[in-house]
Design an enzyme around this catalytic site. Structure first.
Site, mmCIF file in Angstrom:
data_model
loop_
_atom_site.group_PDB
_atom_site.id
_atom_site.type_symbol
_atom_site.label_atom_id
_atom_site.label_comp_id
_atom_site.label_asym_id
_atom_site.label_seq_id
_atom_site.Cartn_x
_atom_site.Cartn_y
_atom_site.Cartn_z
ATOM 1 N N ARG A 231 0.849 -1.183 0.000
ATOM 2 C CA ARG A 231 0.000 0.000 0.000
ATOM 3 C C ARG A 231 0.886 1.235 0.000
ATOM 4 O O ARG A 231 1.917 1.265 0.685
ATOM 5 C CB ARG A 231 -0.892 0.022 1.263
ATOM 6 C CG ARG A 231 -2.047 -0.950 1.262
ATOM 7 C CD ARG A 231 -3.111 -0.585 0.226
ATOM 8 N NE ARG A 231 -4.229 -1.508 0.236
ATOM 9 C CZ ARG A 231 -4.354 -2.562 -0.583
ATOM 10 N NH1 ARG A 231 -3.428 -2.836 -1.479
ATOM 11 N NH2 ARG A 231 -5.421 -3.328 -0.522
ATOM 12 N N GLU A 260 -4.220 6.784 -4.864
ATOM 13 C CA GLU A 260 -4.535 6.197 -6.182
ATOM 14 C C GLU A 260 -5.916 6.640 -6.664
ATOM 15 O O GLU A 260 -6.829 6.750 -5.843
ATOM 16 C CB GLU A 260 -4.485 4.665 -6.074
ATOM 17 C CG GLU A 260 -3.088 4.177 -5.741
ATOM 18 C CD GLU A 260 -3.041 2.672 -5.455
ATOM 19 O OE1 GLU A 260 -4.050 1.978 -5.668
ATOM 20 O OE2 GLU A 260 -1.970 2.212 -5.020
ATOM 21 N N HIS A 278 -1.113 -0.183 -10.048
ATOM 22 C CA HIS A 278 -1.729 -1.162 -9.122
ATOM 23 C C HIS A 278 -2.283 -2.371 -9.893
ATOM 24 O O HIS A 278 -3.498 -2.629 -9.880
ATOM 25 C CB HIS A 278 -2.813 -0.512 -8.263
ATOM 26 C CG HIS A 278 -3.099 -1.291 -7.002
ATOM 27 N ND1 HIS A 278 -3.504 -0.705 -5.824
ATOM 28 C CD2 HIS A 278 -3.031 -2.624 -6.735
ATOM 29 C CE1 HIS A 278 -3.690 -1.636 -4.908
ATOM 30 N NE2 HIS A 278 -3.412 -2.818 -5.438
#
Ligand code: 8YV
Length: 312
Positions: A231, A260, A278
């Site tokens: 993360r 994000e 991601h």
């Protein structure tokens, strides 16, 4: 009659199709008036399906007082208020294990690409520079180097196995030492100091917030590489950007970011960073397995059976 289910956000289409076949789905993200939408459903909704970053907070749980289960698509549950769920007796499930291999593959791709500079080498060829300027500059080998795994859980183990196949040595740091053959370091700074590549695999959330800070990056040093598939919150992102710009670390491979999908544009100009949007678990096979597990957890609960993958 199908049970009512709130879906918080747009999810993987085949998973949504399965949910639609099994439940009466109510899509929160399509509601014009969120409060009115929740008020109408409050008396009947016992289940909620959510997706990684959309999570579920205490306000949403309060709006659905009959809620019994929150089923997440994704292993990371940092966007779900677990304390609030516990207080209200709500079961939380996630999708562990089925994504280990894909995420570990992504971790190795970032490691190889940042150390060997393959994306830049390909860009060099495509720009016609091979013929014009000669061979691409030499890069750094993986073999013989040490990978420090910060968070040796199930995904961390899958990464360690792959890194060993690349000829790397493994060290790790967890809050508790594990019964494994790899060398253990008592904290993140020591691990970074002893590693050529610091691989972040910890969960997100308050306990790991900016765990990788200036001290850790100083310990990693100008020859060290950082890879993050966990993360963005685990890293102090502005500090990382500065360290990359000033070459205080050798490079970074990043699949995750603090906010994000917004990535600070200053990252785009770095030649010592490899940036992925991601995509750790983003294959058809893995996303299908994750979605099936999300649905199966809901089905088990509504059939009065124990769920398959409850978050502790
Ligand atoms: C997903 C992930 O892309 O499982 C996780 O925690 O980070 C990824 O596999 C994300 O959760 C979206 O659901």
């Amino acid at each position: 009659m199908k049970a009512d289910l709130v879906v918080t956000t747009r999810i993987y289409a085949p998973t949504q199709q399965r949910l639609d076949a099994e439940f009466a789905c109510h899509k929160l993200h399509e509601a014009a008036d969120r409060a009115a939408f929740l008020k109408k459903l409050a008396p009947s909704v016992r289940g909620l399906a959510t997706f990684g970053p959309a999570g579920a907070d205490a306000v949403l749980m309060d709006a659905l007082p009959k809620l019994e289960i929150i089923s997440n698509f994704g292993v990371g549950v940092d966007a779900i208020d677990l304390d609030a769920a516990k207080k209200r007796g709500i079961i939380v499930t996630n999708t562990p294990d089925v994504l280990n291999d894909c995420v570990a593959d992504t971790a190795m791709a970032l490691t190889v690409n940042v150390m060997r500079k393959f994306p830049q080498a390909e860009g060099y060829l495509r720009a016609g520079q091979w013929a014009a300027k000669g061979a691409y500059p030499l890069t750094t080998s993986l073999g013989g180097k040490t990978m420090g795994v910060l968070g040796l859980g199930r995904i961390g183990e899958a990464i360690a196995k792959r890194a060993q196949a690349f000829g790397m040595k493994i060290r790790y740091h967890n809050r508790h030492k594990k019964d494994v053959a790899h060398a253990y370091d008592a904290d993140a700074v020591t691990l970074a100091k002893n590693s050529d590549v610091l691989m972040i695999v910890t969960p997100g959330g308050a306990a790991t917030d900016r765990l990788v800070n200036a001290k850790v990056l100083d310990a990693l040093g100008p020859e060290g590489y950082l890879v993050n598939i966990a993360r963005g919150s685990v890293v102090d992102e502005p500090v990382l950007l500065k360290y990359l710009q000033e070459k205080k670390i050798a490079g970074a491979g990043l699949d995750v970011f603090a906010d994000e999908p917004r990535v600070p544009p200053a990252f785009f100009t770095l030649d010592n960073a490899v940036l992925f949007p991601h995509v750790g678990s983003a294959t058809t096979e893995t996303r299908t397995a994750m979605g099936n597990l999300q649905v199966d957890n809901l089905l088990a609960h509504f059939a009065g059976k124990p769920v398959l993958t409850r978050v502790a």
